[in-house]
Scaffold this active site. Structure first.
Site, PDB file in Angstrom:
ATOM      1  CB  ALA A 131      40.088  80.346 -44.526  1.00 17.60           C
ATOM      2  CB  SER A 133      33.873  74.991 -44.833  1.00 21.33           C
ATOM      3  OG  SER A 133      32.970  74.972 -45.910  1.00 21.33           O
ATOM      4  CG  ASP A 240      24.034  80.621 -34.379  1.00 24.86           C
ATOM      5  OD1 ASP A 240      24.417  79.741 -35.173  1.00 24.86           O
ATOM      6  OD2 ASP A 240      24.286  80.593 -33.153  1.00 24.86           O
ATOM      7  CG  HIS A 338       7.186  77.098 -66.242  1.00 22.05           C
ATOM      8  ND1 HIS A 338       7.041  76.786 -64.905  1.00 22.05           N
ATOM      9  CD2 HIS A 338       6.456  78.225 -66.440  1.00 22.05           C
ATOM     10  CE1 HIS A 338       6.285  77.693 -64.319  1.00 22.05           C
ATOM     11  NE2 HIS A 338       5.906  78.570 -65.226  1.00 22.05           N
ATOM     12  CD  GLU A 363      24.734  84.672 -45.314  1.00 16.90           C
ATOM     13  OE1 GLU A 363      23.958  84.679 -44.348  1.00 16.90           O
ATOM     14  OE2 GLU A 363      24.658  85.450 -46.287  1.00 16.90           O
ATOM     15  N   GLY A 364      27.596  79.167 -44.821  1.00 16.06           N
ATOM     16  CA  GLY A 364      27.698  77.799 -44.318  1.00 16.06           C
ATOM     17  C   GLY A 364      27.017  76.855 -45.291  1.00 16.06           C
TER      18      GLY A 364
HETATM   19  N1  COS Z   1      27.375  80.702 -30.786  1.00 11.48           N
HETATM   20  C1  COS Z   1      28.250  80.953 -29.796  1.00 11.48           C
HETATM   21  N2  COS Z   1      29.445  80.334 -29.704  1.00 11.48           N
HETATM   22  C2  COS Z   1      29.764  79.438 -30.645  1.00 11.48           C
HETATM   23  C3  COS Z   1      28.915  79.136 -31.698  1.00 11.48           C
HETATM   24  C4  COS Z   1      27.657  79.817 -31.749  1.00 11.48           C
HETATM   25  N3  COS Z   1      26.806  79.572 -32.739  1.00 11.48           N
HETATM   26  N4  COS Z   1      29.484  78.212 -32.488  1.00 11.48           N
HETATM   27  C5  COS Z   1      30.664  77.918 -31.939  1.00 11.48           C
HETATM   28  N5  COS Z   1      30.829  78.662 -30.816  1.00 11.48           N
HETATM   29  C6  COS Z   1      31.973  78.658 -29.908  1.00 11.48           C
HETATM   30  C7  COS Z   1      32.119  77.282 -29.273  1.00 11.48           C
HETATM   31  O1  COS Z   1      31.351  77.187 -28.102  1.00 11.48           O
HETATM   32  C8  COS Z   1      33.593  77.220 -28.996  1.00 11.48           C
HETATM   33  O2  COS Z   1      33.847  77.970 -27.839  1.00 11.48           O
HETATM   34  P1  COS Z   1      35.110  77.657 -26.869  1.00 11.48           P
HETATM   35  O3  COS Z   1      36.323  77.986 -27.637  1.00 11.48           O
HETATM   36  O4  COS Z   1      34.891  78.572 -25.713  1.00 11.48           O
HETATM   37  O5  COS Z   1      35.023  76.204 -26.526  1.00 11.48           O
HETATM   38  C9  COS Z   1      34.197  77.960 -30.174  1.00 11.48           C
HETATM   39  O6  COS Z   1      33.155  78.819 -30.671  1.00 11.48           O
HETATM   40  C10 COS Z   1      34.668  77.052 -31.289  1.00 11.48           C
HETATM   41  O7  COS Z   1      33.582  76.248 -31.700  1.00 11.48           O
HETATM   42  P2  COS Z   1      33.793  74.907 -32.542  1.00 11.48           P
HETATM   43  O8  COS Z   1      34.789  74.038 -31.848  1.00 11.48           O
HETATM   44  O9  COS Z   1      32.456  74.328 -32.815  1.00 11.48           O
HETATM   45  O10 COS Z   1      34.454  75.482 -33.872  1.00 11.48           O
HETATM   46  P3  COS Z   1      34.910  74.773 -35.206  1.00 11.48           P
HETATM   47  O11 COS Z   1      36.164  75.431 -35.634  1.00 11.48           O
HETATM   48  O12 COS Z   1      34.881  73.288 -35.057  1.00 11.48           O
HETATM   49  O13 COS Z   1      33.826  75.265 -36.280  1.00 11.48           O
HETATM   50  C11 COS Z   1      31.812  75.329 -37.587  1.00 11.48           C
HETATM   51  C12 COS Z   1      32.501  75.063 -36.230  1.00 11.48           C
HETATM   52  C13 COS Z   1      32.079  74.253 -38.610  1.00 11.48           C
HETATM   53  C14 COS Z   1      30.356  75.359 -37.234  1.00 11.48           C
HETATM   54  C15 COS Z   1      32.261  76.711 -38.130  1.00 11.48           C
HETATM   55  O14 COS Z   1      33.590  76.663 -38.577  1.00 11.48           O
HETATM   56  C16 COS Z   1      31.388  77.210 -39.282  1.00 11.48           C
HETATM   57  O15 COS Z   1      30.272  77.655 -39.075  1.00 11.48           O
HETATM   58  N6  COS Z   1      31.909  77.150 -40.505  1.00 11.48           N
HETATM   59  C17 COS Z   1      31.224  77.748 -41.665  1.00 11.48           C
HETATM   60  C18 COS Z   1      31.576  79.167 -41.795  1.00 11.48           C
HETATM   61  C19 COS Z   1      30.645  79.887 -42.707  1.00 11.48           C
HETATM   62  O16 COS Z   1      29.441  79.822 -42.563  1.00 11.48           O
HETATM   63  N7  COS Z   1      31.234  80.617 -43.635  1.00 11.48           N
HETATM   64  C20 COS Z   1      30.474  81.434 -44.544  1.00 11.48           C
HETATM   65  C21 COS Z   1      30.906  82.841 -44.343  1.00 11.48           C
HETATM   66  S1  COS Z   1      29.755  84.028 -44.778  1.00 11.48           S
HETATM   67  S2  COS Z   1      29.401  83.805 -46.650  1.00 11.48           S
END
Ligand code: COS
Length: 379
Positions: A131, A133, A240, A338, A363-364
């Site tokens: 798990a 993305s 974010d 270079h 981080e995404g």
């Molecule tokens: N701020 C606040 N709330 C957020 C948010 C944000 N940036 N992003 C999503 N949410 C909330 C949504 O509003 C939604 O709320 P409700 O359940 O109340 O409706 C909920 O979270 C789920 O959001 P969403 O449906 O968009 O989730 P998904 O499972 O479709 O995932 C992505 C969205 C793809 C953006 C997410 O899975 C992601 O960022 N994946 C990458 C993860 C990552 O960066 N991993 C690296 C780890 S660190 S190396």
């Protein structure tokens, strides 16, 4: 002097102090850090003295009281000299932002001032072997047992874990509820049943060690951040923030690569003429500069949106996507300029290419950033 829009004299003074430190302490050791894979966690006390370990925190919780822009400029200066150090700091911010955003005052008081003063290093455990993305697919479980939770599972690619004092762990309290079943816990690394692997062998940022963390441990109820089920939202808000930090690291590496290319183009002669007189090289340098400036603009815009206190997922993802891809282009072009020298390990060019590559993944990934951007404009 950075004259870009929105940077105050105060922000600049902070960045200048960090730039001096980075040039003196980080740059001379960056090649050795990379080649011998030495953990950049050794810089924590020095970074903490300059306020860097708490720049993401308000003064109330031990932060030095600098603006988000000053923090971003500082990360650029650190990454310019040693991207692995910026990455280690970024992982610490992921952990402390999780506590700041998700935690109550008792947990904030317990962890954040120590984290800001470098007495405690943090790590952030969201990703798992199956798990990455899609964190909602995580398998790590947190089961309530009276006054505590039993955490079981495996987290993967966890930066800082081996040097950390605490790890912010995301786990499922309700496996049937998708993202709404994720909760978040602060786990001290001394907790019995928590084990950490040796560092992964990485392509780049080799001084930013990443580990596998196996959990079969008991965590007190009061170490849960926020309500059960609020973990996914916390993680997204933390990401974010951190995606702008990754944009800043990308800019730092790209700045270093462009500076090296400008110096080399003026110095290196081909057929009696400096490389810089060749139109082919001039146009490449122009494209590098253009992308770097666009990356700066998107990153400063995202930082301003963050400071405004509204949701800034769109701005953050655009900055991360663009700056990381720009860093890929710029470091590759710098190596090309270079020539064979750039391909040797005597020069930092090949390190810049390797260090920049992770920026499009962690981080995404770039694909996830495009998804966030598309969803945001379609909403
Ligand atoms: N701020 C606040 N709330 C957020 C948010 C944000 N940036 N992003 C999503 N949410 C909330 C949504 O509003 C939604 O709320 P409700 O359940 O109340 O409706 C909920 O979270 C789920 O959001 P969403 O449906 O968009 O989730 P998904 O499972 O479709 O995932 C992505 C969205 C793809 C953006 C997410 O899975 C992601 O960022 N994946 C990458 C993860 C990552 O960066 N991993 C690296 C780890 S660190 S190396």
């Amino acid at each position: 002097m950075n004259t870009r829009l929105g940077i105050t004299a105060e922000d600049q003074a902070v960045a200048d102090a960090i730039a001096r430190f980075a040039a003196m302490q980080l740059a001379p050791r960056a090649q050795e850090t990379d080649q011998q894979e030495i953990s950049t966690a050794r810089y924590v006390p020095l970074l903490a003295e300059l306020g860097v370990m708490g720049m993401n925190l308000p003064e109330q919780w031990g932060g030095p009281g600098v603006s988000p822009t000053a923090m971003i400029l500082s990360l650029v200066e650190i990454a310019r000299c040693c991207a692995a150090t910026a990455s280690m700091v970024g992982a610490h911010y992921l952990a402390t932002d999780s506590i700041l955003i998700g935690g109550n005052d008792e947990l904030r008081a317990r962890y954040l001032p120590d984290a800001a003063m470098g007495a405690k290093l943090g790590a952030f455990a969201l990703t798992e072997p199956r798990a990455g993305s899609n964190p909602a697919d995580m398998a790590t479980r947190a089961q309530r047992q009276g006054g505590s939770y039993r955490l079981t599972g495996v987290k993967h690619f966890i930066s800082n874990a081996g040097d950390a004092d605490f790890i912010v762990v995301y786990a499922k309290t309700d496996p049937g509820a998708g993202h709404k079943g994720i909760s978040v816990f602060v786990v001290d690394t001394a907790t019995p049943g928590l084990s950490i692997s040796s560092p992964e062998k990485l392509m780049g940022i080799r001084g930013a060690h990443a580990f596998e963390v196996a959990l079969d441990c008991e965590v007190p109820l009061e170490n849960r951040l926020g309500a059960e089920g609020s973990g996914f939202r916390t993680a997204m808000q933390v990401l974010d923030n951190s995606r702008i930090d990754v944009a800043a690291s990308s800019i730092g590496i790209a700045e270093a690569a462009l500076d090296a290319s400008l110096a080399w183009a003026k110095e290196r002669r081909i057929g009696g003429e400096p490389l810089a007189d060749k139109q082919g090289i001039q146009w490449l340098l122009a494209d590098m500069k253009l992308r770097l400036e666009a990356a700066w603009m998107l990153t400063l815009q995202a930082t301003a949106a963050r400071s405004a206190g509204r949701r800034f997922s769109l701005e953050s993802s655009m900055a991360k996507l663009y700056a990381s891809e720009a860093a890929g282009f710029i470091t590759d072009a710098a190596l090309q300029i270079h020539g064979g020298y750039g391909y040797t390990r005597e020069m930092p060019l090949e390190r810049y290419v390797r260090d920049a590559r992770i920026m499009r993944i962690y981080e995404g990934s770039s694909e996830i950033q495009r998804t966030v951007i598309a969803r945001s404009i379609l909403a």
